[in-house]
Design an enzyme around this catalytic site. Structure first.
Site, PDB file in Angstrom:
ATOM      1  N   GLN A 149      -7.841  -2.674  -2.787  1.00 47.28           N
ATOM      2  CA  GLN A 149      -8.225  -1.581  -1.893  1.00 47.28           C
ATOM      3  C   GLN A 149      -8.402  -2.108  -0.460  1.00 47.28           C
ATOM      4  OE1 GLN A 149      -8.554   1.795  -2.705  1.00 47.28           O
ATOM      5  NE2 GLN A 149      -8.754   2.054  -0.500  1.00 47.28           N
ATOM      6  N   ASP A 178       0.552  -0.533  -5.361  1.00 49.19           N
ATOM      7  CA  ASP A 178       0.501   0.137  -4.060  1.00 49.19           C
ATOM      8  C   ASP A 178       1.829   0.043  -3.299  1.00 49.19           C
ATOM      9  OD1 ASP A 178      -1.635   1.614  -3.237  1.00 49.19           O
ATOM     10  OD2 ASP A 178      -2.876  -0.126  -2.752  1.00 49.19           O
ATOM     11  N   LYS A 209      -9.757   6.869  -8.004  1.00 49.05           N
ATOM     12  CA  LYS A 209      -8.590   6.264  -8.672  1.00 49.05           C
ATOM     13  C   LYS A 209      -8.932   5.889 -10.118  1.00 49.05           C
ATOM     14  CE  LYS A 209      -6.694   4.793  -4.278  1.00 49.05           C
ATOM     15  NZ  LYS A 209      -6.577   3.752  -3.248  1.00 49.05           N
TER      16      LYS A 209
END
Ligand code: NAP
Length: 281
Positions: A97, A120, A53
């Site tokens: 994460q 997200d 990422k």
């Protein structure tokens, strides 16, 4: 003949668009778009995902700010950092994460992220907006990527029977909501579903997000179906999807490979969500 959907190529196209928007942002505001990435614990897969990422940010002219904590990180440390990032004008997206270490309540940590910076799309407000069909929310990356993959092959989702295997908050439920928004008739299956094969055989669009190697076999797929394989299963160091690609490709109309299907699209959509956040300020 079955066509393989090239998720990597589509992701590159989307990232190119993000790059153009990021360049425009920098030109207009004199600073770059920024994404903060928080990782806690020693999950080796998370380390790989975070690295990819951050690399993708670089290729799209997005600044990345990386925060790494050990397994014993205190909840208060993460909440304090997230509070700071929420009010930092250089940060337009915040990614926590998953999975977090077991002693932490993931929902509590994710809820601390400002919904506007929730790159997200996991915040309860954004999930709620998705389910109510309200505009202005952030859509979860993997589900957003899946819809793009289906549309990329010219499939009209409206009126199709879409079967989703898995009902997690990060893939199964949000992708079902998105398919419904796109006027599919949606069936969601899970570990307690009875007669799975009878259901999958009626799917025009079959999405598997279970996390079990080759749970979807050739005899479960309708001829010509669009098959999207979300699964990422590491067995003896090798990556496998949920779908038995070699068998299923003989019956499916379109199929995503693993790797090179949904995975790159998830990363591309994370960057797209971050850019959207910057322009929505
Ligand atoms: P998860 O939270 O573990 O959920 C798995 C789902 O599968 C659950 O709803 C479970 O049902 C269901 N399930 C389990 N066994 C089943 C069976 N035999 N038949 C039908 N359904 C069954 O997993 P997740 O986080 O959604 O992830 C799923 C997979 O996608 C994993 O391999 C993950 O690594 C991968 N993934 C990939 C990406 C990407 O970017 N490519 C992104 C996210 C996730 P219950 O609810 O009844 O337990």
């Amino acid at each position: 003949m079955c066509n393989v959907i090239d998720g990597k190529a589509l992701a590159e196209k989307i990232k190119q668009g993000v790059r153009e928007r990021a360049d425009l942002y920098e030109k207009k505001y004199g600073r770059r778009i920024g994404l903060a990435v928080i990782r806690a614990g020693n999950d080796p897969a998370s380390e790989i995902y975070v690295r990819s990422k951050i690399k993708a940010c670089e290729s799209c002219n997005i600044s990345s700010f990386s925060y790494v904590f050990g397994d014993n990180v205190e909840k208060s440390e993460l909440l304090e950092l997230i509070g700071k990032l929420n009010s930092d004008p250089a940060v337009h997206g915040i990614l926590v994460q998953l999975p977090l270490p077991k002693h932490l309540d993931e929902r509590e940590i994710l809820s601390a992220v400002s919904p506007r910076k929730d790159a997200d799309g996991f915040h309860v407000i954004n999930a709620g907006k998705l389910f109510l069909g309200e505009r202005g929310g952030v859509t979860a990356c993997t589900p957003r990527g899946i819809i793009e993959l289906i549309k990329s092959v010219g499939t009209d989702i409206a009126g199709k029977h879409a079967v989703v295997l898995g009902r997690s908050n990060i893939v199964g439920k949000p992708v079902a909501a998105l398919l419904l928004q796109n006027d599919a008739t949606v069936t969601v299956c899970h570990s307690r579903t009875v007669g799975l094969k009878d259901i999958t055989l009626t799917a025009d669009i079959l999405i598997s997000a279970v996390g079990k190697k080759h749970i979807v076999t050739k005899d479960m797929v309708k001829k010509g179906a669009v098959v999207i394989d979300v699964g990422m299963n590491r067995v003896d160091g090798k990556l496998y999807g949920d779908v038995d690609f070699d068998g299923v490709k003989d019956v499916a109309g379109y199929i995503t490979p693993v790797p090179g299907g949904v995975g790159p699209m998830t990363v591309a959509m994370l960057l797209a969500n971050t850019a959207d956040g910057a322009f929505d300020e």
